[in-house]
Scaffold this motif. Structure first.
Motif, PDB file in Angstrom:
ATOM      1  N   GLU A  36       0.850  -1.185   0.000  1.00 36.05           N
ATOM      2  CA  GLU A  36       0.000   0.000   0.000  1.00 36.05           C
ATOM      3  C   GLU A  36       0.885   1.233   0.000  1.00 36.05           C
ATOM      4  OE1 GLU A  36      -3.310   0.476  -0.160  1.00 36.05           O
ATOM      5  OE2 GLU A  36      -3.569  -1.668  -0.487  1.00 36.05           O
ATOM      6  N   PRO A  37       0.766   2.091  -1.028  1.00 33.44           N
ATOM      7  CA  PRO A  37       1.662   3.253  -1.077  1.00 33.44           C
ATOM      8  C   PRO A  37       1.375   4.240   0.039  1.00 33.44           C
ATOM      9  CG  PRO A  37      -0.050   3.419  -2.764  1.00 33.44           C
ATOM     10  CD  PRO A  37      -0.176   2.049  -2.156  1.00 33.44           C
ATOM     11  N   GLY A  38       2.441   4.748   0.638  1.00 32.69           N
ATOM     12  CA  GLY A  38       2.278   5.810   1.625  1.00 32.69           C
ATOM     13  C   GLY A  38       1.933   7.118   0.942  1.00 32.69           C
ATOM     14  N   GLU A  39       1.780   8.150   1.744  1.00 27.77           N
ATOM     15  CA  GLU A  39       1.419   9.450   1.196  1.00 27.77           C
ATOM     16  C   GLU A  39       2.482   9.986   0.237  1.00 27.77           C
ATOM     17  OE1 GLU A  39      -1.091  11.725   4.670  1.00 27.77           O
ATOM     18  OE2 GLU A  39       1.093  11.751   4.786  1.00 27.77           O
ATOM     19  N   VAL A  40       2.020  10.697  -0.769  1.00 28.98           N
ATOM     20  CA  VAL A  40       2.903  11.560  -1.546  1.00 28.98           C
ATOM     21  C   VAL A  40       2.893  12.916  -0.844  1.00 28.98           C
ATOM     22  CG1 VAL A  40       3.268  12.738  -3.752  1.00 28.98           C
ATOM     23  CG2 VAL A  40       2.501  10.350  -3.707  1.00 28.98           C
ATOM     24  N   VAL A  41       4.051  13.384  -0.430  1.00 25.48           N
ATOM     25  CA  VAL A  41       4.170  14.625   0.339  1.00 25.48           C
ATOM     26  C   VAL A  41       4.778  15.697  -0.553  1.00 25.48           C
ATOM     27  CG1 VAL A  41       5.208  15.735   2.347  1.00 25.48           C
ATOM     28  CG2 VAL A  41       4.404  13.362   2.494  1.00 25.48           C
ATOM     29  N   VAL A  42       4.088  16.815  -0.674  1.00 23.49           N
ATOM     30  CA  VAL A  42       4.549  17.917  -1.518  1.00 23.49           C
ATOM     31  C   VAL A  42       4.871  19.109  -0.629  1.00 23.49           C
ATOM     32  CG1 VAL A  42       3.995  19.455  -3.436  1.00 23.49           C
ATOM     33  CG2 VAL A  42       3.102  17.114  -3.413  1.00 23.49           C
ATOM     34  N   GLY A  43       6.108  19.577  -0.689  1.00 21.46           N
ATOM     35  CA  GLY A  43       6.503  20.761   0.061  1.00 21.46           C
ATOM     36  C   GLY A  43       6.333  22.011  -0.779  1.00 21.46           C
ATOM     37  N   VAL A  44       5.603  23.001  -0.249  1.00 19.98           N
ATOM     38  CA  VAL A  44       5.329  24.224  -1.003  1.00 19.98           C
ATOM     39  C   VAL A  44       5.661  25.454  -0.170  1.00 19.98           C
ATOM     40  CG1 VAL A  44       3.520  23.195  -2.433  1.00 19.98           C
ATOM     41  CG2 VAL A  44       2.915  24.248  -0.236  1.00 19.98           C
ATOM     42  N   HIS A  45       5.799  26.582  -0.878  1.00 23.98           N
ATOM     43  CA  HIS A  45       5.998  27.866  -0.224  1.00 23.98           C
ATOM     44  C   HIS A  45       4.630  28.469   0.119  1.00 23.98           C
ATOM     45  CE1 HIS A  45      10.224  27.685  -1.163  1.00 23.98           C
ATOM     46  NE2 HIS A  45       9.967  27.532  -2.462  1.00 23.98           N
ATOM     47  N   GLU A  46       4.633  29.730   0.527  1.00 20.86           N
ATOM     48  CA  GLU A  46       3.381  30.422   0.803  1.00 20.86           C
ATOM     49  C   GLU A  46       2.498  30.422  -0.448  1.00 20.86           C
ATOM     50  OE1 GLU A  46       4.121  34.323   2.320  1.00 20.86           O
ATOM     51  OE2 GLU A  46       5.746  33.645   3.621  1.00 20.86           O
ATOM     52  N   ARG A  47       1.174  30.323  -0.219  1.00 22.68           N
ATOM     53  CA  ARG A  47       0.175  30.332  -1.293  1.00 22.68           C
ATOM     54  C   ARG A  47       0.281  29.115  -2.210  1.00 22.68           C
ATOM     55  NH1 ARG A  47       2.630  34.928  -1.126  1.00 22.68           N
ATOM     56  NH2 ARG A  47       3.639  34.599  -3.137  1.00 22.68           N
ATOM     57  N   GLY A  48       0.987  28.082  -1.783  1.00 19.67           N
ATOM     58  CA  GLY A  48       1.011  26.841  -2.543  1.00 19.67           C
ATOM     59  C   GLY A  48       1.850  26.865  -3.790  1.00 19.67           C
ATOM     60  N   VAL A  49       2.811  27.760  -3.868  1.00 22.63           N
ATOM     61  CA  VAL A  49       3.687  27.772  -5.040  1.00 22.63           C
ATOM     62  C   VAL A  49       4.976  26.998  -4.716  1.00 22.63           C
ATOM     63  CG1 VAL A  49       2.755  29.950  -5.884  1.00 22.63           C
ATOM     64  CG2 VAL A  49       4.715  29.983  -4.336  1.00 22.63           C
ATOM     65  N   SER A  82       5.614   7.646   0.500  1.00 17.96           N
ATOM     66  CA  SER A  82       6.114   6.889  -0.642  1.00 17.96           C
ATOM     67  C   SER A  82       6.941   7.777  -1.558  1.00 17.96           C
ATOM     68  CB  SER A  82       4.954   6.276  -1.431  1.00 17.96           C
ATOM     69  OG  SER A  82       4.054   7.277  -1.895  1.00 17.96           O
ATOM     70  N   LEU A  83       6.754   9.097  -1.442  1.00 18.28           N
ATOM     71  CA  LEU A  83       7.517  10.049  -2.245  1.00 18.28           C
ATOM     72  C   LEU A  83       7.398  11.419  -1.602  1.00 18.28           C
ATOM     73  CD1 LEU A  83       9.092  10.385  -5.046  1.00 18.28           C
ATOM     74  CD2 LEU A  83       6.922  11.312  -5.897  1.00 18.28           C
ATOM     75  N   VAL A  84       8.512  12.158  -1.567  1.00 16.92           N
ATOM     76  CA  VAL A  84       8.506  13.564  -1.174  1.00 16.92           C
ATOM     77  C   VAL A  84       8.862  14.384  -2.404  1.00 16.92           C
ATOM     78  CG1 VAL A  84       9.626  15.333   0.232  1.00 16.92           C
ATOM     79  CG2 VAL A  84       9.094  13.101   1.229  1.00 16.92           C
ATOM     80  N   VAL A  85       8.090  15.433  -2.669  1.00 20.54           N
ATOM     81  CA  VAL A  85       8.286  16.248  -3.872  1.00 20.54           C
ATOM     82  C   VAL A  85       8.670  17.659  -3.461  1.00 20.54           C
ATOM     83  CG1 VAL A  85       7.282  17.022  -6.062  1.00 20.54           C
ATOM     84  CG2 VAL A  85       6.487  14.885  -5.003  1.00 20.54           C
ATOM     85  N   ALA A 122      18.764  13.433   3.764  1.00 25.02           N
ATOM     86  CA  ALA A 122      18.252  12.822   4.991  1.00 25.02           C
ATOM     87  C   ALA A 122      16.932  12.070   4.850  1.00 25.02           C
ATOM     88  CB  ALA A 122      18.090  13.903   6.068  1.00 25.02           C
ATOM     89  N   ALA A 123      16.228  12.212   3.756  1.00 23.46           N
ATOM     90  CA  ALA A 123      14.903  11.588   3.635  1.00 23.46           C
ATOM     91  C   ALA A 123      15.006  10.071   3.625  1.00 23.46           C
ATOM     92  CB  ALA A 123      14.208  12.075   2.374  1.00 23.46           C
ATOM     93  N   GLN A 124      13.996   9.420   4.176  1.00 18.16           N
ATOM     94  CA  GLN A 124      13.943   7.963   4.204  1.00 18.16           C
ATOM     95  C   GLN A 124      13.098   7.394   3.072  1.00 18.16           C
ATOM     96  OE1 GLN A 124      13.113   6.351   8.120  1.00 18.16           O
ATOM     97  NE2 GLN A 124      14.112   8.090   9.118  1.00 18.16           N
ATOM     98  N   SER A 125      12.464   8.256   2.311  1.00 16.69           N
ATOM     99  CA  SER A 125      11.681   7.841   1.153  1.00 16.69           C
ATOM    100  C   SER A 125      12.334   8.398  -0.105  1.00 16.69           C
ATOM    101  CB  SER A 125      10.251   8.375   1.263  1.00 16.69           C
ATOM    102  OG  SER A 125      10.254   9.790   1.089  1.00 16.69           O
TER     103      SER A 125
END
Length: 298
Positions: A151-164, A252-255, A279-282
């Motif tokens: 089962e895939p874990g979350e896809v995590v997206v790192g964004v700046h202010e206002r989602g850019v 499952s992925l960090v973007v 340092a990421a484990q994914s």
């Protein structure tokens, strides 16, 4: 030798058993997207060796490189049961430059990140860093020993202010939709020590709600395009790199995004991307960010 990589998933390899995790991720992506895979091994003109009498000629080094990539090809065929089409390429030169050059028309570049205690860390680390900093297409760095779960874990997206930047959201939503994973959009923020305690006590709650509203607006269009993707929005009072590394434990992925000119002009991999890659484990995807077509000119 066919070096066509248009729409392909390009994988940097250095030997059998050394990039197994990267090969597995590339194979899974190739199956989902019906994309070809290109296994690339870059070699130096001469191999380092203390006694001068055992230095190899350019032709002999090339033969060694061909043997290396043949062994990796065998490994990839075994991992995929022969169900994923692939080609192999050997090139003389620095690995990161070779990958970036081949990546001009590629769908994705995949490399493997080896922990610092393993042999070859400096070479592999510089390859990962160089490719992520300069590639025209997304680069995925896969930690050594990583294996995909059922089962895939979350896809995590790192964004700046206002989602850019929006390109990072686009990449995250697409990967989540393809893999059936939920998506977490995270904005981490923290002030320098001299200001954080004082200002945070006054504005933290208000700032969090304001940023969540902004994130909701930023992802609205992507949610419409990918209605099957569950989405969580999070604003966290923590250094951005720390947030993403924490999330990588179950992701499952960090973007993350990478701004700046493309090609080999200067260095444009920011501190957050560098820390997360190390340092990421994914697996970590670094997305090249270009100016928005309708962005205001200053």
């Amino acid at each position: 030798m066919d070096t066509s990589v248009s729409g392909a998933i390009v994988v940097g390899v250095t030997g059998r058993g050394r990039e197994t995790s990267a090969l597995e991720l590339a194979a899974a992506c190739a199956r989902r997207e019906d994309a070809p895979v290109v296994l690339v091994h870059a070699f130096h003109h001469t191999l380092p060796a203390p006694p001068p009498s055992v230095l190899l000629s350019h032709a002999e080094v090339g033969e060694v490189a061909e043997a290396v990539v043949r062994e990796v090809a065998e490994e990839f065929g075994e991992l995929t049961g022969g169900e994923v089409g692939f080609t192999t390429v050997t090139l003389a030169g620095k690995a990161s430059r070779a990958l970036v050059e081949l990546g001009h028309e590629a769908r994705l570049i995949v490399v493997q990140h080896h922990p610092s205690h393993l042999p070859g860390h400096l070479f592999v680390g510089s390859t990962t860093h160089g490719a992520a900093a300069h590639s025209d297409c997304p680069v995925v760095s896969v930690p050594s020993g990583w294996k995909p779960d059922g089962e895939p874990g979350e896809v995590v997206v790192g964004v700046h202010e206002r989602g850019v930047p929006h390109q990072v959201l686009e990449a995250g939503f697409a990967w989540a939709a393809e893999t059936g994973a939920p998506l977490r959009v995270v904005h981490g923020w923290r002030l320098d020590a001299g200001y954080d305690d004082i200002i945070t006590s006054r504005v933290a709650s208000e700032w969090r709600e304001e940023q969540k509203r902004a994130l909701a607006e930023a992802v609205a269009g992507f949610r419409e395009a990918h209605p099957s993707v569950p989405v969580v929005l999070e604003v966290r009072h923590q250094w951005p790199a720390e947030v993403l590394v924490d999330c990588s434990r179950t992701a499952s992925l960090v973007v993350v995004g990478r701004r700046g000119p493309h090609g080999w002009v200067g260095e444009h991999l920011g501190s957050v991307a560098r820390t997360v890659l190390r340092a990421a484990q994914s697996p970590v995807m670094v997305v090249p960010v270009r100016p928005e077509p309708d962005a205001a000119q200053t």
